[in-house]
Enzyme design. Structure first.
Site, short mmCIF file in Angstrom:
data_model
loop_
_atom_site.label_atom_id
_atom_site.label_comp_id
_atom_site.label_asym_id
_atom_site.label_seq_id
_atom_site.Cartn_x
_atom_site.Cartn_y
_atom_site.Cartn_z
N HIS A 1 -13.73 19.56 -8.58
CA HIS A 1 -12.80 20.69 -8.43
C HIS A 1 -13.26 21.74 -9.54
O HIS A 1 -13.30 23.10 -9.18
CB HIS A 1 -11.44 20.13 -8.96
CG HIS A 1 -11.14 19.06 -8.12
ND1 HIS A 1 -11.23 19.07 -6.77
CD2 HIS A 1 -10.21 17.97 -8.20
CE1 HIS A 1 -10.56 17.95 -6.14
NE2 HIS A 1 -9.96 17.49 -6.94
N ASP B 1 -2.33 6.56 2.50
CA ASP B 1 -1.58 7.56 1.80
C ASP B 1 -1.82 8.91 2.08
O ASP B 1 -0.84 9.89 2.04
CB ASP B 1 -1.73 7.09 0.39
CG ASP B 1 -0.69 5.90 0.18
OD1 ASP B 1 0.03 5.68 0.87
OD2 ASP B 1 -0.68 5.48 -1.19
N LEU C 1 -2.10 38.76 -18.11
CA LEU C 1 -2.73 39.42 -18.84
C LEU C 1 -2.06 39.49 -20.26
O LEU C 1 -1.10 40.36 -20.28
CB LEU C 1 -3.31 40.58 -18.19
CG LEU C 1 -4.73 41.37 -19.12
CD1 LEU C 1 -5.73 40.62 -19.30
CD2 LEU C 1 -4.69 42.63 -18.56
N ALA D 1 -5.40 6.75 9.67
CA ALA D 1 -4.11 7.31 9.74
C ALA D 1 -2.84 6.56 9.06
O ALA D 1 -2.02 7.20 8.81
CB ALA D 1 -3.75 7.32 11.10
N GLY E 1 -8.96 25.17 -1.44
CA GLY E 1 -7.70 25.82 -0.58
C GLY E 1 -6.58 26.27 -1.47
O GLY E 1 -5.59 27.06 -0.77
N LYS E 2 -6.53 25.92 -2.74
CA LYS E 2 -5.21 26.49 -3.66
C LYS E 2 -5.21 28.16 -3.48
O LYS E 2 -6.28 28.71 -3.60
CB LYS E 2 -5.46 26.12 -4.91
CG LYS E 2 -5.61 24.67 -5.14
CD LYS E 2 -4.20 23.99 -5.18
CE LYS E 2 -4.18 22.35 -5.45
NZ LYS E 2 -2.83 21.97 -5.63
N GLN F 1 -1.70 25.86 -10.69
CA GLN F 1 -0.58 24.95 -10.55
C GLN F 1 -0.06 24.57 -11.77
O GLN F 1 -0.77 24.33 -12.80
CB GLN F 1 -0.98 23.77 -9.58
CG GLN F 1 -1.84 22.91 -10.24
CD GLN F 1 -2.17 21.62 -9.52
OE1 GLN F 1 -2.09 21.79 -8.22
NE2 GLN F 1 -2.35 20.55 -10.22
N LYS G 1 -6.06 12.70 -17.78
CA LYS G 1 -4.88 11.90 -17.32
C LYS G 1 -3.98 11.75 -18.64
O LYS G 1 -4.26 11.47 -19.61
CB LYS G 1 -5.25 10.86 -16.55
CG LYS G 1 -5.89 11.16 -15.28
CD LYS G 1 -5.88 10.03 -14.38
CE LYS G 1 -6.34 10.05 -13.03
NZ LYS G 1 -5.35 10.81 -12.31
N ARG H 1 -3.14 30.78 -13.52
CA ARG H 1 -2.44 29.39 -13.15
C ARG H 1 -2.44 29.03 -11.91
O ARG H 1 -1.54 29.54 -11.28
CB ARG H 1 -0.97 29.61 -14.03
CG ARG H 1 -0.36 28.18 -14.25
CD ARG H 1 0.86 28.14 -15.23
NE ARG H 1 1.86 29.13 -14.53
CZ ARG H 1 2.53 30.03 -15.40
NH1 ARG H 1 2.34 29.98 -16.60
NH2 ARG H 1 3.60 30.54 -14.73
#
Length: 602
Positions: free
Chosen positions: A351, A126, A495, A123, A292-293, A488, A447, A486
């Protein structure tokens, strides 16, 4: 499936209680995580009548009155008998003694109600502070959690309940809307948050946690969810202790496990085997927050509920599919963790591969979790293992832009100076089945690139015998229809189509039919952790990863990862803030593909 309208969440609480009967019946037949408790005869039960006033005034009573008026019993040890842990068929879960069961039967005025106890293990980290606690508050704010629930933080740090609440309160926001009662909701939520300090491998510390959980459960049907927000090397220790000492005695017990799920096939299999010593597969919720996106969840809706898309979803009309992930920042002091895994393990193997499986799967028999996951596994098993020739790896280097110098990957103090760990990777994957034979699925993740984004790009084939080919010149890619999802940031589905520019001439233009979520929907999109936590509470497994999915995913990437490490392949260097290594463009060109995110008109 979890949705987030208030009406759904209000009803989900009631359905949560009514749905308990099926899980409790399983527990009475020996399913892991649940224990049979001795029953008492109807005649005995009729003789027991204790009012709340009697409980308040009887100083010799074994009952404790909780803040909300519920009655809980103290746990009474029985001399000469070890009653703290009772082992079931696999030596796994805790149970109460017969004496304790009798005491519970006397004072359990809440026995027909359910409660959920959510314990965040780790807990003070981060992830817990920035994601898990805020997501739980958002669910509470939207009335999506059951009527009776308690949240416990568990970590090695010494902390009081009030100190935990102070820590948690700093990350809670009323971002959902600006209702006046947000402050009140926050106070109410924090009152349900408690803390237990302990070691992750200490059965005794988890026994203490169990005692506190029982006090707050107050004799209700107790359902317990453990969220493992801890390093993977202590997963099994924590699960062992929680299973032996803090599992529910009369409800369900579930465990959410965060990635990474190992580093390769062997370590992943060892982790799964270790977890299954103490848990059933249906108790393990392997979380990949990208599932979950909102836009990832919308994939199946877009495809299976719109007639215009499903007939086109095959090799006959689709030329290539691109799955692109980019971050505009580097490791920035957190390279110690990243260097152990690299971008392929961190992003591509989980992912992006999960998104690919959802995109490419056949129509499932139903929306049931097992039917959907069965189809995803079929896709993964139909894929060719990755070859080194179909992969490009890179690593960002220092770059000065606008008078600001950005450090290279190996300049991070937490990263070895001679590290070959890739911070960028591009790969071409293929699915050898009737629907997708020959269609390249191109992945790219990195990255310290030029922007932050995650998207799916579907490029369709050229129009055969296009009457307007001369209007596009020699570059027919300009006339290619493209569907872009998209994920995020700034969620959208658009389209790209060809259109005549208004006027007397015949000039063609690429236009977009655009569903921009922020413009279309006033309601803010929930965070992925909110959806996944709610699904775990409700027992919905569709967005969680099954063990055979995990095995199939690692089977694709493990040979490549071993070859990269054994041959010590040098990554191609690219400047911080650039579009990545040039090799990624050559890889795409080999399959007559142009990355869709590199044009002026993205």
């Amino acid at each position: 499936m979890a949705t987030f309208s208030s009406s759904h969440c209000a009803s989900s609480s009631s359905s949560f209680y009514s749905s308990y009967s099926s899980s409790s019946s399983k527990s009475r037949h020996g399913v892991l995580g649940m224990v049979k408790i001795s029953s008492i005869s109807k005649q005995s039960a009729q003789k027991i009548s204790v009012s709340k006033q009697q409980i308040r005034t009887n100083s010799n009573s074994n009952a404790v009155l909780m803040q909300d008026g519920a009655v809980a019993t103290k746990i009474i040890p029985v001399e000469g008998e070890d009653t703290s842990v009772k082992t079931l068929k696999d030596g796994i879960l805790s149970a109460t003694s017969s004496q304790e069961s009798n005491d519970l039967s006397k004072f359990d005025v809440n026995k027909d109600e359910s409660t959920v106890s959510i314990t965040v293990v780790g807990a003070s980290g981060d992830l817990a502070k920035k994601k898990i606690f805020p997501a739980l508050f958002a669910l509470y704010y939207e009335d999506c959690l059951p009527k009776h629930f308690t949240i416990f933080g568990y970590a090695r740090s010494k902390m009081t309940d009030d100190e935990l609440r102070t820590m948690v309160s700093k990350t809670l926001t009323c971002r959902i809307d600006k209702r006046e009662n947000c402050g009140e909701k926050m106070e109410e939520f924090l009152k349900r948050c408690f803390y237990q300090s302990g070691q992750y491998d200490s059965t005794e510390n988890f026994v203490e946690l169990d005692k506190k959980l029982r006090q707050h459960e107050a004799g209700r049907i107790a359902n317990r969810l453990f969220y493992l927000s801890i390093p993977p090397n202590i997963f099994i220790d924590a699960v062992r202790c929680a299973s032996l000492s803090a599992s529910s005695a009369n409800g369900w017990t579930r465990v959410i496990v965060e990635k990474p799920f190992g580093r390769d096939s062997e370590s992943s299999a060892a982790l799964t085997s270790g977890l299954k010593q103490y848990l059933n597969e249906d108790q393990i919720f392997r979380i990949d927050h990208y599932l979950g996106k909102e836009l990832v969840e919308n994939l199946s809706v877009l495809r299976f509920s719109n007639l215009i898309f499903e007939p086109l979803w095959s090799r006959q009309y689709i030329r290539n599919v691109q799955l692109i992930f980019s971050e505009d920042f580097g490791t920035e002091g957190r390279g110690g963790y990243f260097d152990h895994y690299g971008i392929i393990r961190d992003i591509m193997q989980n992912h992006l591969l999960q998104i690919l499986a959802l995109f490419a799967m056949e129509t499932p028999v139903s929306l049931d979790a097992e039917d959907i996951r069965n189809e995803k596994v079929k896709v993964l098993r139909s894929m060719r293992p990755l070859q080194l020739d179909d992969v490009v790896i890179g690593q960002y280097k220092s770059h000065t832009r606008g008078g600001v110098t950005y450090p290279g990957y190996t300049e991070d103090k937490t990263v070895p100076k001679d590290s070959l760990t890739p911070t960028f990777a591009a790969a071409a994957l293929f699915i050898d089945n009737a629907r997708w034979d020959g269609v390249p699925f191109l992945m790219k993740a990195g990255k310290a690139l030029h922007n932050r984004s995650a998207e799916i790009r579907v490029q369709f084939r050229h129009v055969p015998g296009n009457l307007y080919a001369k209007n596009f010149g020699s570059n027919l890619d300009q006339s290619t229809n493209e569907l872009v999802i998209r994920v995020q940031p700034d969620e959208a589905i658009y389209l790209k189509i060809n259109n005549k520019v208004p006027g007397l001439g015949m000039r063609l233009d690429r236009s977009t039919l655009n569903l921009h979520y922020a413009a279309r929907y006033a309601k803010e999109i929930p965070d992925a952790y909110e959806r996944l936590l709610l699904d775990a509470v409700e027992g919905e497994r569709r967005l969680f990863i099954r063990s055979d999915e995990l095995d199939a995913a690692w089977a694709l990437f493990t040979p490549l990862l071993k070859e990269l490490e054994q041959k010590k392949v040098n990554p191609e260097y690219y400047p911080y803030g650039s579009r990545g290594p040039v090799g990624a463009h050559y890889l795409a060109a080999r399959y007559n593909v142009r990355w869709g995110d590199l044009g002026l008109e993205q």
